[in-house]
Design an enzyme around this catalytic site. Sequence first.
Site, PDB file in Angstrom:
ATOM      1  N   LYS A 171      -1.787   4.819   8.637  1.00  0.00           N
ATOM      2  CA  LYS A 171      -0.990   4.916   7.407  1.00  0.00           C
ATOM      3  C   LYS A 171      -1.906   5.168   6.204  1.00  0.00           C
ATOM      4  CE  LYS A 171       1.561   2.139   4.106  1.00  0.00           C
ATOM      5  NZ  LYS A 171       2.145   0.873   3.705  1.00  0.00           N
ATOM      6  N   THR A 178       0.875  -1.181   0.000  1.00  0.00           N
ATOM      7  CA  THR A 178       0.000   0.000   0.000  1.00  0.00           C
ATOM      8  C   THR A 178       0.906   1.223   0.000  1.00  0.00           C
ATOM      9  OG1 THR A 178      -1.652  -1.178   1.310  1.00  0.00           O
ATOM     10  CG2 THR A 178      -1.827   1.224   1.222  1.00  0.00           C
ATOM     11  N   LYS A 221      -7.749   1.605  -3.230  1.00  0.00           N
ATOM     12  CA  LYS A 221      -7.418   1.132  -1.873  1.00  0.00           C
ATOM     13  C   LYS A 221      -7.587   2.252  -0.840  1.00  0.00           C
ATOM     14  CE  LYS A 221      -5.083  -0.992   1.494  1.00  0.00           C
ATOM     15  NZ  LYS A 221      -5.431  -2.198   2.189  1.00  0.00           N
TER      16      LYS A 221
HETATM   17  P1  NAD Z   1       5.873  -6.172   7.307  1.00  0.00           P
HETATM   18  O1  NAD Z   1       6.606  -5.065   7.975  1.00  0.00           O
HETATM   19  O2  NAD Z   1       5.451  -7.365   8.104  1.00  0.00           O
HETATM   20  O3  NAD Z   1       6.740  -6.720   6.052  1.00  0.00           O
HETATM   21  C1  NAD Z   1       7.542  -5.902   5.236  1.00  0.00           C
HETATM   22  C2  NAD Z   1       8.822  -6.690   4.958  1.00  0.00           C
HETATM   23  O4  NAD Z   1       9.620  -5.960   4.020  1.00  0.00           O
HETATM   24  C3  NAD Z   1       9.704  -6.879   6.213  1.00  0.00           C
HETATM   25  O5  NAD Z   1       9.908  -8.276   6.421  1.00  0.00           O
HETATM   26  C4  NAD Z   1      11.003  -6.147   5.871  1.00  0.00           C
HETATM   27  O6  NAD Z   1      12.144  -6.768   6.402  1.00  0.00           O
HETATM   28  C5  NAD Z   1      10.991  -6.203   4.350  1.00  0.00           C
HETATM   29  N1  NAD Z   1      11.815  -5.199   3.695  1.00  0.00           N
HETATM   30  C6  NAD Z   1      11.886  -3.857   3.941  1.00  0.00           C
HETATM   31  N2  NAD Z   1      12.753  -3.279   3.090  1.00  0.00           N
HETATM   32  C7  NAD Z   1      13.237  -4.262   2.272  1.00  0.00           C
HETATM   33  C8  NAD Z   1      14.152  -4.285   1.192  1.00  0.00           C
HETATM   34  N3  NAD Z   1      14.763  -3.168   0.768  1.00  0.00           N
HETATM   35  N4  NAD Z   1      14.430  -5.478   0.589  1.00  0.00           N
HETATM   36  C9  NAD Z   1      13.826  -6.609   1.037  1.00  0.00           C
HETATM   37  N5  NAD Z   1      12.940  -6.646   2.060  1.00  0.00           N
HETATM   38  C10 NAD Z   1      12.651  -5.482   2.673  1.00  0.00           C
HETATM   39  O7  NAD Z   1       4.603  -5.492   6.608  1.00  0.00           O
HETATM   40  P2  NAD Z   1       3.256  -6.219   6.083  1.00  0.00           P
HETATM   41  O8  NAD Z   1       2.227  -6.199   7.160  1.00  0.00           O
HETATM   42  O9  NAD Z   1       3.614  -7.507   5.418  1.00  0.00           O
HETATM   43  O10 NAD Z   1       2.766  -5.143   5.003  1.00  0.00           O
HETATM   44  C11 NAD Z   1       3.362  -5.054   3.729  1.00  0.00           C
HETATM   45  C12 NAD Z   1       2.541  -4.079   2.890  1.00  0.00           C
HETATM   46  O11 NAD Z   1       1.192  -4.552   2.801  1.00  0.00           O
HETATM   47  C13 NAD Z   1       2.464  -2.656   3.479  1.00  0.00           C
HETATM   48  O12 NAD Z   1       2.519  -1.731   2.432  1.00  0.00           O
HETATM   49  C14 NAD Z   1       1.098  -2.652   4.164  1.00  0.00           C
HETATM   50  O13 NAD Z   1       0.537  -1.353   4.248  1.00  0.00           O
HETATM   51  C15 NAD Z   1       0.291  -3.539   3.227  1.00  0.00           C
HETATM   52  N6  NAD Z   1      -0.875  -4.197   3.858  1.00  0.00           N
HETATM   53  C16 NAD Z   1      -0.761  -4.792   5.073  1.00  0.00           C
HETATM   54  C17 NAD Z   1      -1.874  -5.413   5.637  1.00  0.00           C
HETATM   55  C18 NAD Z   1      -1.796  -6.094   6.992  1.00  0.00           C
HETATM   56  O14 NAD Z   1      -2.853  -6.443   7.545  1.00  0.00           O
HETATM   57  N7  NAD Z   1      -0.599  -6.350   7.538  1.00  0.00           N
HETATM   58  C19 NAD Z   1      -3.102  -5.417   4.951  1.00  0.00           C
HETATM   59  C20 NAD Z   1      -3.180  -4.828   3.675  1.00  0.00           C
HETATM   60  C21 NAD Z   1      -2.041  -4.219   3.154  1.00  0.00           C
END
Ligand code: NAD
Length: 294
Positions: free
Chosen positions: A243, A93, A168
Amino acid sequence: MSTIAFIGLGNMGGPMAANLVKAGHAVRGADLSAASREAAAAQGVSVAENAADIVAEADVIITMLPNGKLVLGVWEQILPLAKPGALFIDSSTIDVASARKAHDMAAAAGMTALDAPVSGGVGGAAAGTLTFMVGGAKDAFDAGRPVLDIMGGKIVHCGDAGAGQAAKICNNMILGVSMIGVCEAFAMGEKLGLSHQALFDVASTSSGQCWSITSYCPVPGPVPTSPANNDYKPGFAVDLMLKDLKLSQEAASASGAATPLGAAAAALYERFAAAGFGGADFSGIINFLRDGKH
Ligand code: NAD
């Protein structure tokens, strides 16, 4: 069977990548966190620390990262390393402007691209029932659809570059505003001597009906699966709602849209998070409103 590179194996990306493995694809994953890599490796993802090490053979490259700056940084790094014509899908997102920039960068490098953010949370990611909101050209959408179908239950082509992210944040602005409205009504009903169940029975089948009542009721009782019955553990955390509301306000000011209730919802969730509740479920804002601390 395709070769898929998956970058960002966190709470969402980990289970999404695991579903691609289960469907028979060769999935290479990258994440900076050792814990995320280990969890993905246990699901059959072949892992590396750096995105640059996993993209050369990939037909499809998916990013699932925390924000737009990271997505643009990673795409800038890997676009020159990918096979000509590879399909780049960003499911994070992020802000609409960064999403459009990512599409432009991909086109300049000879790749196709989709912005494809999701709703459905960690449960939907694990179950493969996410809703994907997709922006990009029709041929890119058709090419990406079989892969998205594995991770999602509903795939909507919303329009050209950035339209997925726009859908979204519009949807989540509705959710933030509607949850606060529902919480205000339940808190006021308490002061008026109205039982939670009576208000639920009326509002869930009347003109006030919405998802925040029928699926996610912010008081314990009427909807047994809602986080209110589990001490407001997420669910959908306040920090993630905040966010998305901030992204909606960035988009509103960039586009000149009037969103006074979206702005009020963002300000309330900001205060709720600052009071120490960023990790709580977003429906817990009823307690903040009820306590008069807003
Ligand atoms: P998260 O923090 O659990 O996962 C993000 C991952 O990205 C981490 O493991 C981090 O180490 C990795 N990362 C960061 N920089 C990196 C790089 N340069 N190279 C490789 N890996 C890297 O977050 P999440 O909950 O999985 O969310 C991910 C996305 O999905 C976000 O944009 C969030 O807004 C969106 N989202 C989340 C949810 C939810 O319920 N968690 C729901 C809908 C959308």
